[in-house]
Motif scaffolding. Structure first.
Motif, short mmCIF file in Angstrom:
data_model
loop_
_atom_site.label_atom_id
_atom_site.label_comp_id
_atom_site.label_asym_id
_atom_site.label_seq_id
_atom_site.Cartn_x
_atom_site.Cartn_y
_atom_site.Cartn_z
N UNK A 182 6.33 -4.90 0.76
CA UNK A 182 7.28 -3.94 -0.18
C UNK A 182 5.99 -3.51 -1.16
N UNK A 183 5.95 -2.58 -1.61
CA UNK A 183 4.82 -2.16 -2.63
C UNK A 183 5.42 -2.82 -4.01
N UNK A 184 4.56 -3.25 -5.05
CA UNK A 184 4.78 -3.66 -6.06
C UNK A 184 6.09 -3.09 -6.78
N UNK A 185 6.00 -1.62 -6.53
CA UNK A 185 7.13 -0.75 -7.15
C UNK A 185 8.44 -0.84 -6.54
N UNK A 186 8.39 -0.96 -5.11
CA UNK A 186 9.50 -1.25 -4.30
C UNK A 186 10.32 -2.42 -4.60
N UNK A 187 9.45 -3.62 -4.75
CA UNK A 187 9.92 -5.13 -4.91
C UNK A 187 10.48 -4.99 -6.38
N UNK A 188 9.76 -4.67 -7.45
CA UNK A 188 10.30 -4.71 -8.75
C UNK A 188 11.37 -4.05 -8.87
N UNK A 189 11.68 -2.61 -8.22
CA UNK A 189 12.74 -1.95 -8.25
C UNK A 189 14.19 -2.69 -7.93
N UNK A 212 6.41 -11.07 4.60
CA UNK A 212 4.72 -11.20 4.91
C UNK A 212 3.92 -11.11 3.39
N UNK A 213 4.45 -12.24 2.67
CA UNK A 213 3.59 -12.77 1.30
C UNK A 213 2.56 -13.63 2.08
N UNK A 214 1.27 -13.52 1.68
CA UNK A 214 0.06 -14.19 2.25
C UNK A 214 -0.55 -14.52 0.85
N UNK A 215 -1.64 -15.37 1.06
CA UNK A 215 -2.50 -15.67 -0.25
C UNK A 215 -3.11 -14.51 -0.92
N UNK A 216 -3.37 -13.50 0.04
CA UNK A 216 -4.27 -12.26 -0.40
C UNK A 216 -3.14 -11.28 -1.24
N UNK A 217 -1.55 -11.37 -1.11
CA UNK A 217 -1.18 -10.52 -1.88
C UNK A 217 0.11 -11.26 -2.92
N UNK A 218 -0.10 -12.42 -2.91
CA UNK A 218 0.95 -13.36 -3.58
C UNK A 218 0.87 -13.05 -5.25
N UNK A 219 -0.43 -12.95 -5.66
CA UNK A 219 -0.87 -13.01 -7.06
C UNK A 219 -0.32 -11.51 -7.73
N UNK A 220 -0.53 -10.46 -6.75
CA UNK A 220 -0.02 -9.34 -7.23
C UNK A 220 1.61 -9.11 -7.40
N UNK A 244 -2.28 -22.25 -1.45
CA UNK A 244 -2.68 -21.23 -2.02
C UNK A 244 -1.58 -20.40 -2.78
N UNK A 245 -0.60 -20.24 -2.07
CA UNK A 245 0.41 -19.25 -2.61
C UNK A 245 0.96 -20.16 -3.82
N UNK A 246 1.30 -21.43 -3.54
CA UNK A 246 1.96 -22.20 -4.85
C UNK A 246 1.02 -22.24 -5.75
#
Ligand code: PGA
Length: 250
Positions: A182-189, A212-220, A244-246
Motif C-alpha cells: 500500500x502507498x503511504x497515503x493508502x496505509x495511513x488513511x 509485502x513489508x520488507x527491509x527496503x520499505x519498512x522505514x517509510x 532489519x525490520x525490527x
C-alpha cells in the motif's frame, strides 16, 4: 506513547532444522547487543506443531511466541483444532485471528473471527485481528466500508474496551504475498480510519501494517504517525530481514 510491535507469521513453512536456524539467527541479532528491546516488542508465529520447539528456543530471549489461529471453542470434539488454553499452555502470548488466507480458504466468517477474538481474550492471549479489503473492494471504493464492517462485528461481540488487550493489523488482501505494498497515503488513511472506529481506545491501540513489508520499505511505513509496526509473512522467514525490520521499528 504506543509501543512498536513486529510479528512474523511463518504460515505453513518450516521444519525442525530450518526453524532452529531461523530462531537462532533472530535471537543472536535481536535485540542489538547492549541495547535491549527498547520500544519494540517482537513475536514469531510458527505452525502449531512447532510452537513448543520455538518456545524452547525463545525461552531466554525477548522474542515472544504467537499462533496463527485459534479455535473459538474451549475444548471437545473439534478434530484437528487447537484451543486458546492449549496455546497458552505451550507459551503463546499472541494469536492472529481473521488472517485473510483463513477468511478466504477456510471460509471464516466475520462472526467466527469475532468468536475467535473472544476466545483468545478469555484465556489471556492478545489477539491480533487482521482486517483488509480485496482488490475489487478497493477498486470499487469500498475499502473503508469493508474494514469498518470487519471491525464492527468484533466490537459488537466483545465491546470496545476489549481492544485494550488487542492488536489490529491492516492487511490489504492485494498486498499480501504479492510484492505490492500500500502507498503511504493508502496505509495511513486506513490506519487513521481504524483508530477513529475504535473511539476512545483508538489512541492507545497498536495498529500494524501487513502486506509485502520488507527491509527496503519498512522505514517509510514506520515513519507514518498511525503505523505502530508490522505483520510480516515472507520477510519473517529470513532472520536478517526480520531483524532489519525490527531495527527499522526501533
Ligand atoms: P507478506 O504476508 O509479508 O508475505 O505479504 C503478510 C501476512 O500474510 O501477514
Amino acid at each position: 506513547m504506543r509501543r512498536r510491535l513486529v510479528v512474523g507469521n511463518w504460515k505453513m513453512n518450516g521444519n525442525l532444522a530450518d526453524n532452529a536456524a531461523l530462531l537462532k539467527g533472530i535471537t543472536t541479532q535481536w535485540p542489538v547487543a547492549g541495547e535491549g528491546k527498547g520500544n519494540v516488542d517482537t513475536a514469531v508465529c510458527p505452525p502449531f506443531v512447532y510452537l513448543s520447539q520455538a518456545a524452547q528456543a525463545l525461552k531466554d530471549s525477548v522474542v515472544e511466541l504467537g499462533a496463527q489461529t485459534v479455535n473459538e471453542h474451549d475444548a471437545g470434539a473439534f478434530t484437528g483444532e487447537v484451543s486458546g488454553e492449549m496455546l497458552v499452555d505451550v507459551g503463546c502470548r499472541y494469536v492472529i485471528v481473521g488472517h485473510n488466507e483463513r477468511r478466504r480458504m477456510q471460509v471464516e466468517t466475520d462472526a467466527q473471527v469475532a468468536d475467535k477474538f473472544h476466545a483468545a481474550l478469555q484465556v489471556g492471549l492478545t489477539p491480533i485481528l487482521c482486517v483488509g479489503e480485496s482488490e475489487q473492494e478497493r477498486d470499487a471504493g469500498q475499502a473503508l466500508e469493508t474494514i469498518g464492517r470487519q471491525l464492527r462485528v468484533v466490537v459488537e461481540r466483545v465491546g470496545l474496551e476489549a481492544f485494550e488487550h488487542a492488536v489490529v493489523a491492516y492487511e490489504p488482501v492485494w498486498a499480501v504475498g504479492t510484492g505490492k505494498v500500500a502507498s503511504p497515503e493508502q496505509a495511513e488513511e486506513v490506519h487513521r480510519f481504524i483508530r477513529a472506529e475504535l473511539g476512545k481506545l483508538g489512541p492507545q491501540t497498536q495498529i500494524l501494517y501487513g502486506g509485502s513489508v520488507k527491509p527496503g520499505n519498512a522505514e517509510q511505513l514506520f515513519a507514518l504517525p498511525d503505523i505502530d509496526g508490522a505483520l510480516l509473512g515472507g520477510a519473517s522467514l529470513n532472520a536478517d530481514d526480520f531483524v532489519a525490520i525490527c531495527k527499522a521499528a526501533a
